[in-house]
Design a protein around this motif. Structure first.
Motif, PDB file in Angstrom:
ATOM      1  N   UNK B 296       0.748  -1.059  -0.390  1.00 37.83           N
ATOM      2  CA  UNK B 296      -0.212  -0.199   0.060  1.00 37.83           C
ATOM      3  C   UNK B 296       1.157   1.258  -0.130  1.00 37.83           C
ATOM      4  N   UNK B 297       1.842   1.759  -1.321  1.00 34.55           N
ATOM      5  CA  UNK B 297       2.332   2.786  -1.310  1.00 34.55           C
ATOM      6  C   UNK B 297       1.915   3.928  -0.680  1.00 34.55           C
ATOM      7  N   UNK B 298       0.838   4.631  -1.200  1.00 37.63           N
ATOM      8  CA  UNK B 298       0.265   5.010  -1.212  1.00 37.63           C
ATOM      9  C   UNK B 298       0.417   5.953   0.573  1.00 37.63           C
ATOM     10  N   UNK B 299      -0.119   4.749   0.726  1.00 41.46           N
ATOM     11  CA  UNK B 299       0.475   4.564   3.173  1.00 41.46           C
ATOM     12  C   UNK B 299       1.489   5.420   3.149  1.00 41.46           C
ATOM     13  N   UNK B 300       2.684   5.179   2.807  1.00 41.82           N
ATOM     14  CA  UNK B 300       4.186   5.354   2.854  1.00 41.82           C
ATOM     15  C   UNK B 300       4.839   5.971   1.728  1.00 41.82           C
ATOM     16  N   UNK B 301       4.342   7.107   1.244  1.00 46.73           N
ATOM     17  CA  UNK B 301       4.357   8.190   0.920  1.00 46.73           C
ATOM     18  C   UNK B 301       4.806   9.098   1.417  1.00 46.73           C
ATOM     19  N   UNK B 302       3.717   9.839   2.447  1.00 43.53           N
ATOM     20  CA  UNK B 302       4.216  11.007   2.738  1.00 43.53           C
ATOM     21  C   UNK B 302       5.859  11.053   3.787  1.00 43.53           C
ATOM     22  N   UNK B 303       5.914   9.932   4.528  1.00 44.48           N
ATOM     23  CA  UNK B 303       6.817   9.845   5.172  1.00 44.48           C
ATOM     24  C   UNK B 303       8.537   9.761   4.581  1.00 44.48           C
ATOM     25  N   UNK B 304       8.089   8.598   2.987  1.00 46.69           N
ATOM     26  CA  UNK B 304       9.214   8.346   2.757  1.00 46.69           C
ATOM     27  C   UNK B 304       9.612   9.623   1.599  1.00 46.69           C
ATOM     28  N   UNK B 305       8.895  10.538   1.143  1.00 46.62           N
ATOM     29  CA  UNK B 305       8.846  11.727   0.703  1.00 46.62           C
ATOM     30  C   UNK B 305       9.515  13.034   1.319  1.00 46.62           C
ATOM     31  N   UNK B 306       9.295  12.957   2.993  1.00 47.09           N
ATOM     32  CA  UNK B 306      10.578  14.043   3.499  1.00 47.09           C
ATOM     33  C   UNK B 306      11.876  13.757   3.548  1.00 47.09           C
ATOM     34  N   UNK B 307      11.798  12.338   3.597  1.00 46.40           N
ATOM     35  CA  UNK B 307      13.613  11.317   3.640  1.00 46.40           C
ATOM     36  C   UNK B 307      14.060  11.985   2.250  1.00 46.40           C
ATOM     37  N   UNK B 308      13.127  11.587   1.139  1.00 45.50           N
ATOM     38  CA  UNK B 308      13.969  11.713   0.034  1.00 45.50           C
ATOM     39  C   UNK B 308      14.290  13.446  -0.489  1.00 45.50           C
ATOM     40  N   UNK B 309      13.172  14.013   0.031  1.00 42.84           N
ATOM     41  CA  UNK B 309      13.432  15.592   0.013  1.00 42.84           C
ATOM     42  C   UNK B 309      14.830  15.896   0.654  1.00 42.84           C
ATOM     43  N   UNK B 310      14.546  15.959   1.616  1.00 37.62           N
ATOM     44  CA  UNK B 310      15.501  16.156   2.591  1.00 37.62           C
ATOM     45  C   UNK B 310      17.157  14.871   2.109  1.00 37.62           C
ATOM     46  N   UNK B 311      17.460  14.505   1.611  1.00 34.79           N
ATOM     47  CA  UNK B 311      18.944  13.579   0.727  1.00 34.79           C
ATOM     48  C   UNK B 311      18.860  13.010   2.009  1.00 34.79           C
TER      49      UNK B 311
END
Lengths: 347, 347
Positions: B296-311
């Protein structure tokens, strides 16, 4: 001493065998006060699990310590104890984590060269790591003693299934299997706070115990009709937590099909075809987890013991027939033809 | 518009198709900036998963909202968004629990009658529930855009596998599968604090990425030799957490055999024989859990997005080749013959 011996499928006899005796410093000898016959003993009885002719049998017992080896420090002659269905050293990596069933020195009662529980006495390897002391007063309370005997396997196994299925306060639980383990799964689920417990079973003698143990609904249908009934009871979704306590292809198929998307199956039925009932494609699409296996009941005895002693749970009703040691072959026949649910042995 | 169409096994074409357009009030149309080819697309490409001739394909994309239906409230034209590999309404029982893949209104890109991700634009059903907004500035950062694209599937799927395997701080993890999902499983395990990460793989181009992502050990052997190597690395016990990111009989068999007693397999490889590799008898005796499924990747996008954006994490290296839309058939060939790990599409 006398003990139960399996010679061939359907050939169970009670015979004279060598007395249980200390062989290693970690051993204890336990005089058996109560033992019983397990549904899993029937796999051997029916020839579906291999045994060498002459092997001993029985893996559930409680009794009084008669003698201890020189390295045993936590037990003494006269202690009332219950044994889990495997012995374990209590100190290896796995035991330290509570996974006593993977103990590097562990083993099964009735293995070649070892006593079984269905006899007058048992040599217990790694006694300190294996046996759990019970209050001495319990020895004179027949009903309590029966309930405590369930800690050696079925109650702890039902608890393991409930944990595997992820039962928690408010859960909707379905239980596949109306044997003693399935019924103890109902009791364990109730104890963990399940709100709704759907027991699958057709025999009123068994489903009545399920209701006594906390089942809120009984589904008497089988196969697809049972699946439809559980879905009907759960708004079409299935149960979040499903206990599989049989081990056959059909029981596992039913378990998969009544599990809600994102739910879990806690499986404790010894696999006899259940792998085939596991449709991984369906489980994948619906994110159904599978957790369980042989229950490390040694880990659960302390907390369950407390609840049995306080009366918070009483698994004694799963024993619906009692026999003497000499009558054990009758007990097997009665469990094999399902006229008895679980047979208590009073040697 | 132009989009990728699958006509038959090994017959992938980029063709003129009807323009993506709003059909229902909850729809949005997204102009695709980046898409890619998934290892699971190869099942269709090879004819091992059925497709109707003329179906669209591709389920990973990010882009810019071009138009929204009248019921869409959270998005507007011009928003940069990433799509998970399934759409979902975001409001049903399952979505509310985070199990977006079981959404009662959910579906897959490229299903009959729906656009696929490998094209110029996509009609997105249930746009509010499905799409996740990205910072507008990312549109001009080519490397960041590539990393963010991984959120549509492989990074979230690797994370799902790591969660299923029970990875936590200090865990020993083994990863079966050196494709993009397996590598993202390494990255996810590292992110969750795994101390030791053993990657199974023979191709240095891939195992180099595994090391970059946090693998501490690489096992190049296959089958029983690989199992022996993992056991050797883990004091004979196996890994507590095992990620299965392939889906075949052999990969699942390996996963079972390298899991430590009491451990768990997080499985995200779409089952293509993996059920057969699951030896329930072994899993039962060793209390090995199986958790996972379609992520259910939709559930994980917010937290993973934050980590991709921060590097904090950068999954971009899994893309080792970029093609234009017209070159998509070449991209399939390259992934099919394993000369490319994961192909990025810039329409």
């Amino acid at each position: 001493m006398r003990a139960t011996v399996i010679h061939a499928p359907h050939d169970i006899r009670v015979e004279e065998v060598p007395d249980a005796a200390i062989q290693r410093p970690e051993d204890a000898v336990v005089r058996v006060l109560r033992a019983c016959i397990c549904g899993s003993d029937l796999w051997a009885y029916r020839g579906e699990a291999q045994r060498q002719p002459g092997q001993r049998i029985g893996h559930e017992f409680l009794g009084v310590v008669e003698e201890t080896g020189s390295a045993v420090s936590g037990l003494k002659a006269g202690d009332l104890v219950v044994a889990p269905f495997m012995w374990s050293d209590g100190t290896c990596d796995y035991c330290s984590e509570g996974l006593y069933t993977s103990c590097v020195h562990g083993g099964f009662w009735g293995s070649v060269g070892f006593d079984g529980g269905q006899g007058e006495a048992v040599r217990v390897p790694h006694a300190d790591g294996t046996l759990v002391k019970l209050p001495a007063a319990a020895a004179s309370d027949d009903h309590l003693l029966t309930g405590l005997l369930a800690l050696s396997d079925v109650m702890g196994t039902g608890h393991h299934a409930a944990l595997g299925a992820g039962v928690r306060a408010g859960s909707t639980v379905a239980v596949v299997g109306d044997g003693a383990v399935g019924l103890c799964g109902v009791l364990a689920a109730k104890r963990l706070g399940a709100e709704r417990i759907i027991a699958l079973g057709r025999h009123s003698a068994r489903t009545d115990i399920a209701k006594l143990f906390g089942a809120t609904d009984v589904v008497a249908e089988r196969g697809e009709a049972a699946e439809a009934a559980v879905r009907e009871l759960t708004g079409g979704q299935g149960a979040h937590a499903v206990i599989e306590a049989v081990g056959t292809e059909q029981s596992m198929r039913t378990a998969v099909n009544i599990t809600r998307d994102g739910g879990a199956i806690g499986y404790v039925g010894v696999p006899h075809g259940s792998g085939t009932g596991l449709d991984l494609g369906v489980m994948f699409d619906r994110n159904i987890s599978l957790r369980g296996g042989v229950a490390p009941v040694r880990a659960y005895i302390p907390e369950l013991l407390e609840d049995v002693l306080s009366g918070a749970i009483d698994p004694a009703p799963v024993f619906d027939r009692a026999v003497s040691l000499d009558e054990v072959p009758d007990g097997y026949r009665a469990m094999d033809d399902r006229s008895a649910l679980k047979v208590l042995i009073k040697p």
